[in-house]
Design a protein around this motif. Structure first.
Motif, short mmCIF file in Angstrom:
data_model
loop_
_atom_site.label_atom_id
_atom_site.label_comp_id
_atom_site.label_asym_id
_atom_site.label_seq_id
_atom_site.Cartn_x
_atom_site.Cartn_y
_atom_site.Cartn_z
N THR A 1 44.97 49.18 37.13
CA THR A 1 44.53 48.13 38.05
C THR A 1 45.15 46.81 37.64
N VAL A 2 45.45 45.98 38.64
CA VAL A 2 45.90 44.61 38.40
C VAL A 2 44.95 43.71 39.18
N LYS A 3 44.28 42.82 38.49
CA LYS A 3 43.21 42.06 39.11
C LYS A 3 43.36 40.57 38.82
N ARG A 4 43.31 39.77 39.89
CA ARG A 4 43.20 38.33 39.75
C ARG A 4 41.77 37.93 40.09
N PRO A 5 41.36 36.73 39.77
CA PRO A 5 39.98 36.32 40.04
C PRO A 5 39.63 36.45 41.52
N THR A 6 38.42 36.93 41.81
CA THR A 6 37.94 37.03 43.18
C THR A 6 37.59 35.64 43.70
N LEU A 7 37.41 35.55 45.01
CA LEU A 7 36.98 34.28 45.59
C LEU A 7 35.64 33.86 45.01
N GLU A 8 34.76 34.81 44.78
CA GLU A 8 33.45 34.49 44.22
C GLU A 8 33.59 33.92 42.81
N GLU A 9 34.45 34.50 42.00
CA GLU A 9 34.64 34.00 40.64
C GLU A 9 35.21 32.58 40.66
N ILE A 10 36.16 32.33 41.54
CA ILE A 10 36.73 30.98 41.65
C ILE A 10 35.66 30.00 42.11
N TYR A 11 34.88 30.40 43.10
CA TYR A 11 33.82 29.54 43.64
C TYR A 11 32.78 29.20 42.57
N LEU A 12 32.35 30.20 41.83
CA LEU A 12 31.34 29.95 40.80
C LEU A 12 31.88 29.03 39.71
N ARG A 13 33.15 29.18 39.38
CA ARG A 13 33.76 28.27 38.39
C ARG A 13 33.78 26.85 38.90
N MET A 14 34.13 26.68 40.19
CA MET A 14 34.24 25.34 40.76
C MET A 14 32.90 24.63 40.81
N ILE A 15 31.86 25.32 41.27
CA ILE A 15 30.56 24.64 41.36
C ILE A 15 29.96 24.45 39.96
N GLY A 16 30.33 25.34 39.02
CA GLY A 16 29.87 25.13 37.64
C GLY A 16 30.50 23.90 37.03
N GLU A 17 31.77 23.67 37.29
CA GLU A 17 32.46 22.50 36.77
C GLU A 17 31.98 21.21 37.42
N ALA A 18 31.41 21.33 38.65
CA ALA A 18 30.96 20.14 39.37
C ALA A 18 29.59 19.65 38.91
N LYS A 19 28.88 20.46 38.11
CA LYS A 19 27.54 20.07 37.66
C LYS A 19 27.61 18.97 36.61
#
Length: 287
Positions: A269-287
């Motif tokens: 398998t070759v996997k890049r971050p999912t949209l959910e993972e990117i989203y959770l990172r972004m809102i986590g960084e915004a806190k």
């Protein structure tokens, strides 16, 4: 191609409740015919923003244009404007004693361009419930009726607030097909959802809002640098499951594995971050 036409334009939008700033200097443009998904955690400012666009909530500062009209205005012009939009609220409880077809027929009378009753009932999957009273519907069936009421006036612009809450997987996919059909017909759609797979499947662009600020607007594939994010390659050999993370060049790893295994690589398998993972990172960084 002709130049895109802006259906929604927001500049410097602000809304506060006492000391709480719900929407903070928000700028956004949504073009005609696109599906735009507004993403964010509860309390981020999504609902306030959408309700201002719908004309249900006042703003403190900023400029807002929806189909060329300021939603804060009232009077006959506002009535004509409302005839051009459709709204699917997150919760509603109107007409509980009416049947499904009576409810849709009743609300259709408020619009000048009414969608065909039978086609609409079929489109939202309520054929078998058309004679049932609304208070006897399940939660998912009631949600389908809410969607039908939002579509009954053949809107140019459709607001969808968590539209598939309560839908089973099959019903969600059928609803997605309906939304894609509306887009093909030229309808502009503003969607709020907590389902990241829904945003990825439907949206041309997504915007992430946190603590009242719009963090980024991009396509689902490029949000947060997703298309350039580091990849993880995993495979299986005699020792078990292996992986190499943070692979800047996964192609070179694949070439090496193909050479090592002289053919098919087990469990590759070759996997890049999912949209959910990117989203959770972004809102986590915004806190």
């Amino acid at each position: 191609m002709p130049p895109a036409t802006s259906v929604i334009q927001i500049k410097g939008l602000r809304k506060s409740y006492g000391s709480l700033t719900a929407v903070d200097s928000l700028d956004l443009t949504i073009e005609q015919g696109e599906i735009f998904a507004l993403l964010g955690p509860n309390g981020a400012g999504k609902t306030t923003t959408v309700e201002i666009l719908e004309g249900y909530r006042s703003r403190d500062e900023g400029e807002v244009s929806v189909l060329g009209f300021d939603p804060a205005n009232r009077g006959d012009v506002a009535n004509a404007w409302r005839d051009r939009i459709g709204i699917v609220l997150q919760d509603s409880a109107d007409g509980a004693d009416l049947t499904v077809e009576e409810s849709i027929s009743h609300f259709s009378k408020y619009y000048s361009k009414r969608r065909d009753l039978d086609q609409l009932i079929n489109a939202v999957g309520l054929e078998e419930k058309r004679k049932s009273r609304v208070h006897n519907l399940s939660g998912g069936q009631r949600r389908r009726l809410d969607v039908a009421l939002g579509l009954v006036g053949t809107p140019e612009l459709l607001f969808l607030d968590e539209p598939t809450t309560g839908f089973d997987p099959e019903a969600r996919r059928a609803f997605w097909d309906l939304i894609r059909t509306l887009k093909e017909d030229g309808t502009t759609i503003l969607l709020t959802t907590h389902y990241l797979d829904e945003a990825e499947a439907l949206a041309d662009r997504v915007g992430v809002i946190a603590q009242g600020k719009l963090i980024e607007v991009a396509t689902p594939a490029t949000l947060g640098g997703r298309e350039e994010a580091l990849a993880t390659v995993s495979w299986r050999d005699q020792s078990g499951l292996l992986r190499e993370e943070s692979a800047l060049d996964p192609t070179s790893i694949l070439r090496r594995l193909l050479n090592d295994f002289q053919g098919e690589v087990p469990a590759l398998t070759v996997k890049r971050p999912t949209l959910e993972e990117i989203y959770l990172r972004m809102i986590g960084e915004a806190k």
